[in-house]
Design a protein around this motif. Structure first.
Motif, PDB file in Angstrom:
ATOM      1  N   MET A 181       0.679  -1.512   0.312  1.00  0.00           N
ATOM      2  CA  MET A 181      -0.047  -0.166   0.275  1.00  0.00           C
ATOM      3  C   MET A 181       0.817   1.123  -0.249  1.00  0.00           C
ATOM      4  N   LEU A 182       2.232   0.950   0.551  1.00  0.00           N
ATOM      5  CA  LEU A 182       3.425   2.422  -0.076  1.00  0.00           C
ATOM      6  C   LEU A 182       2.864   3.181  -1.307  1.00  0.00           C
ATOM      7  N   PRO A 183       2.631   4.536  -1.126  1.00  0.00           N
ATOM      8  CA  PRO A 183       2.457   5.025  -2.387  1.00  0.00           C
ATOM      9  C   PRO A 183       3.668   5.680  -3.454  1.00  0.00           C
ATOM     10  N   VAL A 184       3.664   5.187  -4.477  1.00  0.00           N
ATOM     11  CA  VAL A 184       4.623   4.748  -6.209  1.00  0.00           C
ATOM     12  C   VAL A 184       3.778   5.945  -6.871  1.00  0.00           C
ATOM     13  N   VAL A 185       4.102   7.305  -5.728  1.00  0.00           N
ATOM     14  CA  VAL A 185       3.586   8.916  -6.660  1.00  0.00           C
ATOM     15  C   VAL A 185       2.494   8.827  -6.064  1.00  0.00           C
ATOM     16  N   ASP A 186       1.306   8.707  -6.994  1.00  0.00           N
ATOM     17  CA  ASP A 186       0.172   8.384  -5.893  1.00  0.00           C
ATOM     18  C   ASP A 186      -1.212   7.982  -5.674  1.00  0.00           C
ATOM     19  N   LYS A 187      -0.384   6.318  -5.998  1.00  0.00           N
ATOM     20  CA  LYS A 187      -1.368   5.639  -6.599  1.00  0.00           C
ATOM     21  C   LYS A 187      -0.100   4.605  -5.285  1.00  0.00           C
ATOM     22  N   PRO A 188      -0.905   3.489  -4.960  1.00  0.00           N
ATOM     23  CA  PRO A 188      -0.560   2.227  -4.182  1.00  0.00           C
ATOM     24  C   PRO A 188       0.157   1.481  -5.259  1.00  0.00           C
ATOM     25  N   ALA A 189       1.623   0.591  -4.870  1.00  0.00           N
ATOM     26  CA  ALA A 189       1.723  -0.201  -5.448  1.00  0.00           C
ATOM     27  C   ALA A 189       1.757  -1.124  -6.054  1.00  0.00           C
ATOM     28  N   ILE A 190       0.159  -1.503  -5.061  1.00  0.00           N
ATOM     29  CA  ILE A 190      -0.490  -2.656  -5.775  1.00  0.00           C
ATOM     30  C   ILE A 190      -1.396  -2.333  -6.468  1.00  0.00           C
ATOM     31  N   GLN A 191      -1.566  -1.472  -6.785  1.00  0.00           N
ATOM     32  CA  GLN A 191      -1.960  -1.245  -8.038  1.00  0.00           C
ATOM     33  C   GLN A 191      -2.009  -0.672  -9.145  1.00  0.00           C
ATOM     34  N   TYR A 192      -0.647  -0.654  -9.976  1.00  0.00           N
ATOM     35  CA  TYR A 192       0.456  -0.926 -10.657  1.00  0.00           C
ATOM     36  C   TYR A 192       0.183  -2.509 -11.119  1.00  0.00           C
ATOM     37  N   VAL A 193       0.376  -3.319  -9.775  1.00  0.00           N
ATOM     38  CA  VAL A 193       0.354  -4.510 -10.260  1.00  0.00           C
ATOM     39  C   VAL A 193      -0.975  -5.655 -10.632  1.00  0.00           C
ATOM     40  N   VAL A 194      -1.493  -4.983 -10.209  1.00  0.00           N
ATOM     41  CA  VAL A 194      -3.389  -5.014 -10.674  1.00  0.00           C
ATOM     42  C   VAL A 194      -3.769  -4.903 -12.199  1.00  0.00           C
ATOM     43  N   GLU A 195      -2.734  -3.238 -12.442  1.00  0.00           N
ATOM     44  CA  GLU A 195      -3.293  -2.939 -13.869  1.00  0.00           C
ATOM     45  C   GLU A 195      -2.726  -3.737 -14.677  1.00  0.00           C
ATOM     46  N   GLU A 196      -1.243  -4.277 -14.383  1.00  0.00           N
ATOM     47  CA  GLU A 196      -0.485  -5.220 -15.540  1.00  0.00           C
ATOM     48  C   GLU A 196      -1.154  -6.460 -15.832  1.00  0.00           C
ATOM     49  N   ALA A 197      -1.888  -6.881 -14.649  1.00  0.00           N
ATOM     50  CA  ALA A 197      -2.038  -8.358 -14.778  1.00  0.00           C
ATOM     51  C   ALA A 197      -3.512  -8.187 -15.727  1.00  0.00           C
ATOM     52  N   VAL A 198      -4.370  -7.088 -15.039  1.00  0.00           N
ATOM     53  CA  VAL A 198      -5.227  -6.274 -16.461  1.00  0.00           C
ATOM     54  C   VAL A 198      -5.102  -5.972 -17.883  1.00  0.00           C
ATOM     55  N   SER A 199      -4.145  -5.296 -18.474  1.00  0.00           N
ATOM     56  CA  SER A 199      -3.821  -5.329 -19.360  1.00  0.00           C
ATOM     57  C   SER A 199      -2.277  -6.267 -20.444  1.00  0.00           C
ATOM     58  N   ALA A 200      -2.495  -7.353 -19.650  1.00  0.00           N
ATOM     59  CA  ALA A 200      -2.683  -9.250 -19.945  1.00  0.00           C
ATOM     60  C   ALA A 200      -3.214  -9.499 -20.101  1.00  0.00           C
ATOM     61  N   GLY A 201      -5.064  -9.390 -19.736  1.00  0.00           N
ATOM     62  CA  GLY A 201      -5.465 -10.510 -20.141  1.00  0.00           C
ATOM     63  C   GLY A 201      -6.566 -10.861 -18.875  1.00  0.00           C
ATOM     64  N   LEU A 202      -6.031 -10.749 -17.528  1.00  0.00           N
ATOM     65  CA  LEU A 202      -6.047 -11.602 -16.245  1.00  0.00           C
ATOM     66  C   LEU A 202      -7.226 -10.348 -15.562  1.00  0.00           C
ATOM     67  N   THR A 203      -8.376 -10.911 -15.521  1.00  0.00           N
ATOM     68  CA  THR A 203      -9.467  -9.592 -14.977  1.00  0.00           C
ATOM     69  C   THR A 203      -9.740 -10.466 -13.934  1.00  0.00           C
ATOM     70  N   ASP A 204      -9.632 -12.262 -13.313  1.00  0.00           N
ATOM     71  CA  ASP A 204      -9.413 -12.587 -12.149  1.00  0.00           C
ATOM     72  C   ASP A 204      -8.872 -12.251 -11.236  1.00  0.00           C
ATOM     73  N   VAL A 205      -8.617 -11.706 -10.378  1.00  0.00           N
ATOM     74  CA  VAL A 205      -7.451 -11.516  -9.313  1.00  0.00           C
ATOM     75  C   VAL A 205      -7.488 -12.323  -7.776  1.00  0.00           C
ATOM     76  N   LEU A 206      -6.364 -12.577  -7.219  1.00  0.00           N
ATOM     77  CA  LEU A 206      -6.726 -13.336  -6.382  1.00  0.00           C
ATOM     78  C   LEU A 206      -5.800 -12.750  -5.127  1.00  0.00           C
ATOM     79  N   MET A 207      -5.936 -12.546  -4.140  1.00  0.00           N
ATOM     80  CA  MET A 207      -5.167 -11.178  -4.067  1.00  0.00           C
ATOM     81  C   MET A 207      -4.615 -12.674  -2.435  1.00  0.00           C
ATOM     82  N   ILE A 208      -3.265 -12.759  -2.482  1.00  0.00           N
ATOM     83  CA  ILE A 208      -3.340 -14.126  -0.342  1.00  0.00           C
ATOM     84  C   ILE A 208      -2.629 -12.916   0.437  1.00  0.00           C
TER      85      ILE A 208
END
Ligand code: UTP
Length: 300
Positions: free
Chosen positions: A33-60
């Motif tokens: 959750m630490l911000p990288v500029v103004d988004k938490p780091a994890i949001q970049y990661v979820v956005e990356e998954a979505v860009s690769a066509g993965l729309t079902d995300v399970l977070m551990i």
């Protein structure tokens, strides 16, 4: 290479580590959750998954999971306050994270290692190939990696890891791969894997970075995998078993990444990620670059 054609839709994001390198910031907040500029780091990661066509995300998740779940959920109070003010830009930014993907969460309980975290995904994933994205590894959005890995997994039916060439003196910080060439550009065959090797024993300077596309046979292996290095159940140990016996879950390949990647769980890399991404932002970049230039020339 044979074609398996199974479409991958599921991404697993382990985010249950203790984040000790970032204490005390991570005492009550997950490091993702630490911000990288103004988004938490994890949001970049979820956005990356979505860009690769993965729309079902399970977070551990583990302790302190609330901020992660809240971030990807609606926040009606905030949304109605912004709507009432007519602040459409900020309203859009608040809604972006809750509209990204279908989010699911499972708790790891005890943080018994990355391999154990991945195993927690087994009931949700079932018998399909799936992707794993480490929540504190940030791949620059302009340097796509995961979609290529998904493609190679579909071609081979096996498993795919992401590899990056590192300085041999840094190899002991990563999982390290023994590799053989293939006829595809930027793709190697992985013949062995070892977690955080002594530089004298490292089979190469190819480090495994936090992106994987895995055959579900890895779950069967993880169930049998004993704690390894550091007393943790290591994903690398399970991948080594896949690499040494192709009959279990197909071959293991590596996609060699040459783009920009930041380990946001490491303080130095975290700072570099912020400076770089801030410099390149259209809104903040010009002013920030001017300040940075004068700071570097006048004060350093
Ligand atoms: P790290 O090796 O970065 O460990 O985990 P960590 O605990 O998160 O951080 P430090 O080293 O103490 O600062 C690699 C990834 O595996 C996840 C972490 O959340 C991170 O994304 N992980 C690790 C789990 O989900 N569960 C675990 O038991 C261990």
């Amino acid at each position: 290479m044979t074609m398996s054609h199974q479409v991958i839709t599921k991404a697993v994001i382990p985010a249950a580590g203790l984040g000790t390198r970032f204490l005390p910031a991570t005492k009550a907040t997950p490091k993702e959750m630490l911000p990288v500029v103004d988004k938490p780091a994890i949001q970049y990661v979820v956005e990356e998954a979505v860009s690769a066509g993965l729309t079902d995300v399970l977070m551990i998740t583990g302790r302190n999971k609330r901020p992660l779940e809240d971030h990807f959920d609606r926040n009606y109070e905030l949304e109605s306050a912004l709507a009432a003010k007519g602040d459409d830009d900020r309203l859009k930014r608040v809604q972006e994270s809750s509209d990204l993907a279908t989010m699911h969460y499972v708790r790891q309980g005890d943080p018994r290692g990355l391999g154990h975290a991945v195993l927690c995904a087994a009931p949700h994933v079932g018998r399909e190939p799936f992707a794993v994205l480490l929540g504190d590894d940030l791949i620059d959005p302009r340097d796509p990696l995961l979609s290529r890995m998904v493609e190679i997994q579909a071609e081979t039916g096996g498993s795919v890891v992401a590899l990056m060439e590192v300085d041999p003196a840094q190899v002991h910080l990563y999982g390290c791969a023994a590799v053989a060439p293939t006829d595809e550009d930027g793709v190697v065959r992985v013949t062995g894997l070892v977690e955080k090797p002594d530089p004298s024993e490292a089979p190469s300077n190819y480090a495994v970075i936090g992106r994987y596309v895995l055959n579900p046979a890895v779950f069967d292996i993880l169930r049998e995998t004993e704690p390894g290095r550091g007393g943790e159940i290591q994903l690398t140990d399970a991948l080594q078993k896949l690499a040494e016996d192709e009959s279990v879950g197909g071959p293991v390949h590596g996609v060699v990444f040459t783009g920009r990647r930041y380990d946001t769980g490491d303080r130095g890399d975290y700072l570099r990620a912020i400076v770089r991404l801030a410099c390149e932002r259209e809104d903040l970049g010009p002013e920030f670059r001017t300040w940075l230039r004068s700071y570097v020339t006048e004060e350093m």
